[in-house]
Design an enzyme around this catalytic site. Sequence first.
Site, PDB file in Angstrom:
ATOM      1  N   PRO A  23      23.841  38.219  10.354  1.00  9.26           N
ATOM      2  CA  PRO A  23      24.312  39.393  11.099  1.00  9.26           C
ATOM      3  C   PRO A  23      25.378  40.152  10.315  1.00  9.26           C
ATOM      4  CG  PRO A  23      25.225  37.362  12.019  1.00  9.26           C
ATOM      5  CD  PRO A  23      24.202  36.955  11.013  1.00  9.26           C
ATOM      6  N   ALA A  56      26.341  42.518  14.910  1.00  2.19           N
ATOM      7  CA  ALA A  56      26.931  42.209  16.209  1.00  2.19           C
ATOM      8  C   ALA A  56      26.828  43.442  17.103  1.00  2.19           C
ATOM      9  CB  ALA A  56      28.381  41.792  16.041  1.00  2.19           C
ATOM     10  N   GLN A  98      22.403  40.068  18.056  1.00  4.70           N
ATOM     11  CA  GLN A  98      23.625  39.261  18.172  1.00  4.70           C
ATOM     12  C   GLN A  98      24.549  39.885  19.220  1.00  4.70           C
ATOM     13  OE1 GLN A  98      26.851  39.099  15.217  1.00  4.70           O
ATOM     14  NE2 GLN A  98      26.647  36.887  15.177  1.00  4.70           N
ATOM     15  N   HIS A 172      27.257  35.425  19.752  1.00  3.48           N
ATOM     16  CA  HIS A 172      28.254  35.420  18.671  1.00  3.48           C
ATOM     17  C   HIS A 172      29.450  34.570  19.108  1.00  3.48           C
ATOM     18  CE1 HIS A 172      30.611  36.460  15.321  1.00  3.48           C
ATOM     19  NE2 HIS A 172      30.442  37.765  15.272  1.00  3.48           N
ATOM     20  N   TYR A 177      36.156  35.962  17.613  1.00  2.00           N
ATOM     21  CA  TYR A 177      35.937  36.836  18.778  1.00  2.00           C
ATOM     22  C   TYR A 177      36.045  36.012  20.069  1.00  2.00           C
ATOM     23  CZ  TYR A 177      34.887  40.120  15.123  1.00  2.00           C
ATOM     24  OH  TYR A 177      35.009  40.910  14.014  1.00  2.00           O
ATOM     25  N   ARG A 224      25.801  31.310  17.154  1.00  2.00           N
ATOM     26  CA  ARG A 224      26.485  31.260  15.851  1.00  2.00           C
ATOM     27  C   ARG A 224      27.915  30.781  16.054  1.00  2.00           C
ATOM     28  NH1 ARG A 224      28.066  35.266  10.786  1.00  2.00           N
ATOM     29  NH2 ARG A 224      26.370  34.303   9.659  1.00  2.00           N
ATOM     30  N   ARG A 264      33.340  27.799   2.456  1.00  2.00           N
ATOM     31  CA  ARG A 264      32.997  26.753   1.490  1.00  2.00           C
ATOM     32  C   ARG A 264      34.136  26.593   0.498  1.00  2.00           C
ATOM     33  NH1 ARG A 264      27.528  28.220  -0.925  1.00  2.00           N
ATOM     34  NH2 ARG A 264      27.095  26.013  -1.193  1.00  2.00           N
ATOM     35  N   GLY A 309      23.916  37.086   3.960  1.00  2.00           N
ATOM     36  CA  GLY A 309      24.520  38.317   4.440  1.00  2.00           C
ATOM     37  C   GLY A 309      24.617  39.360   3.341  1.00  2.00           C
ATOM     38  N   ARG A 310      25.713  39.333   2.588  1.00  2.00           N
ATOM     39  CA  ARG A 310      25.979  40.385   1.600  1.00  2.00           C
ATOM     40  C   ARG A 310      24.818  40.662   0.653  1.00  2.00           C
ATOM     41  NH1 ARG A 310      31.457  37.692   0.021  1.00  2.00           N
ATOM     42  NH2 ARG A 310      30.153  35.967   0.718  1.00  2.00           N
TER      43      ARG A 310
HETATM   44  C1  LIG Z   1      29.669  44.034   6.033  1.00  2.00           C
HETATM   45  C2  LIG Z   1      29.684  42.724   6.786  1.00  2.00           C
HETATM   46  C3  LIG Z   1      29.554  42.737   8.158  1.00  2.00           C
HETATM   47  C4  LIG Z   1      29.516  41.530   8.877  1.00  2.00           C
HETATM   48  N1  LIG Z   1      29.316  41.572  10.228  1.00  2.00           N
HETATM   49  C5  LIG Z   1      29.108  40.422  10.912  1.00  2.00           C
HETATM   50  C6  LIG Z   1      28.690  40.453  12.275  1.00  2.00           C
HETATM   51  O1  LIG Z   1      28.466  41.523  12.854  1.00  2.00           O
HETATM   52  N2  LIG Z   1      28.509  39.281  12.899  1.00  2.00           N
HETATM   53  C7  LIG Z   1      28.725  38.073  12.282  1.00  2.00           C
HETATM   54  O2  LIG Z   1      28.563  37.023  12.903  1.00  2.00           O
HETATM   55  N3  LIG Z   1      29.095  38.020  10.985  1.00  2.00           N
HETATM   56  C8  LIG Z   1      29.259  39.157  10.287  1.00  2.00           C
HETATM   57  N4  LIG Z   1      29.556  39.108   8.952  1.00  2.00           N
HETATM   58  C9  LIG Z   1      29.577  37.802   8.267  1.00  2.00           C
HETATM   59  C10 LIG Z   1      28.211  37.519   7.646  1.00  2.00           C
HETATM   60  O3  LIG Z   1      27.219  37.297   8.644  1.00  2.00           O
HETATM   61  C11 LIG Z   1      28.249  36.258   6.759  1.00  2.00           C
HETATM   62  O4  LIG Z   1      28.707  35.191   7.550  1.00  2.00           O
HETATM   63  C12 LIG Z   1      29.166  36.409   5.557  1.00  2.00           C
HETATM   64  O5  LIG Z   1      28.927  37.629   4.877  1.00  2.00           O
HETATM   65  C13 LIG Z   1      28.983  35.226   4.596  1.00  2.00           C
HETATM   66  O6  LIG Z   1      27.623  35.123   4.180  1.00  2.00           O
HETATM   67  P1  LIG Z   1      27.147  35.685   2.747  1.00  2.00           P
HETATM   68  O7  LIG Z   1      27.968  34.942   1.716  1.00  2.00           O
HETATM   69  O8  LIG Z   1      25.695  35.367   2.646  1.00  2.00           O
HETATM   70  O9  LIG Z   1      27.461  37.154   2.724  1.00  2.00           O
HETATM   71  C14 LIG Z   1      29.640  40.294   8.208  1.00  2.00           C
HETATM   72  C15 LIG Z   1      29.801  40.298   6.819  1.00  2.00           C
HETATM   73  C16 LIG Z   1      29.801  41.482   6.103  1.00  2.00           C
HETATM   74  C17 LIG Z   1      29.926  41.434   4.606  1.00  2.00           C
END
Ligand SMILES: Cc1cc2nc3c(=O)[nH]c(=O)nc-3n(C[C@H](O)[C@H](O)[C@H](O)COP(=O)(O)O)c2cc1C
Length: 356
Positions: A23, A56, A98, A172, A177, A224, A264, A309-310
């Site tokens: 998400p 979210a 989410q 979520h 939150y 989550r 991590r 995510g990213r």
């Molecule tokens: C731009 C951005 C927005 C995010 N928005 C949410 C969100 O809406 N809900 C959520 O649970 N996590 C959110 N996260 C966290 C990501 O889901 C993820 O946990 C985090 O980026 C680490 O994973 P990654 O290393 O694969 O990016 C967000 C992260 C980024 C970079």
Amino acid sequence: MTTLFDPITLGPVTLSNRIMMAPMTRGRGTDKHVPLPRIADYYAQRAGAGLIISEAIPISVQGAGWPYSPGLWSDEQVEAWKPVTQAVHEAGGRIVAQLWHMGRVVHPAMSGEQPVSASAIAPPGEAFTYEGRQPHVEPRALRVDEIPGLIADYVNAANNAIRAGFDGVQLHGANGYIIDQFLRDSSNQRTDDYGGSIENRARLLLEVTQALVDSIGSDRVSVRLSPNGEVQGVIDSNPEPLFAYVARELDKIGLSFLELREARSDAQPALSPVIREAFKGVLVLNGDYTLGDGNEAVASGRADAISYGRPYIANPDLVDRFREGWPLAEQKPGPGAYSPIDEGYADYPRYEAAVA
Ligand SMILES: Cc1cc2nc3c(=O)[nH]c(=O)nc-3n(C[C@H](O)[C@H](O)[C@H](O)COP(=O)(O)O)c2cc1C
């Protein structure tokens, strides 16, 4: 040996691979929290993921503190989400919504009211508003007699998600939150049935989860959590027994899957092994995974799937890039999640198009 490219069964559905899109808030709604049409392009481009977990999505005005975040409490929002879920399905993908209530992280400039939380403790730092960042204000502790209304808001949003064509919802419960504010003891100093003991602090999470399962079915509900590390001032003094209990209770309720965002680092030991013991269902891990260590995690059985995510921001075709060994594109600098502009959103090409 299991790899990320193997299918996985979640209740009645089989996902084509074990790579989920994590998400990510992207702020492409109107200032009234109605989804903009370009959201359909963005998610349809990413439909190769085994499952997309949406950004979210606020469940209520009270819970909506992020500028331009598209919500799911009104009929107008439901109508605007329909083309999004349809586009993902037409592209062969699946998407769950989410469900988000930000609790004490909401600024009154966004909601028009004092924010609510487990206890009257302000988070550190500043809130986002349409007028820029502003210092957080002290929330008020949610009254016990208000909790049924909060649960009803989650159920309303979940029913709306199904009406809008989502394949399910994710509660979520992570990242500081409202659910996390009740769960972990730095932000919960209540002395009633929702504070103090592990059982009491987990009560809101479990009541909301049960209500979601009762209304749309356990096959369509995931959760989550972010069990380790501090997020937005939320942390626990003794997280292992707390999350072992939560995992056991979620296992009893039954879920489509449980996703963990884990910091991590050596300083913040992973709790996923403890949770894996207690929760027998599908476990998805997240946080800084590469193709290599994601594959290692599913091959070793530490996880059933990985959410990314990213990497998904600039790589709509992430699954193909991983499978073919193509290089990953970098995210362009820009406002990212803070402004509903077109640039840097649904304009990242697939690899074949980028090299053509
Ligand atoms: C731009 C951005 C927005 C995010 N928005 C949410 C969100 O809406 N809900 C959520 O649970 N996590 C959110 N996260 C966290 C990501 O889901 C993820 O946990 C985090 O980026 C680490 O994973 P990654 O290393 O694969 O990016 C967000 C992260 C980024 C970079």
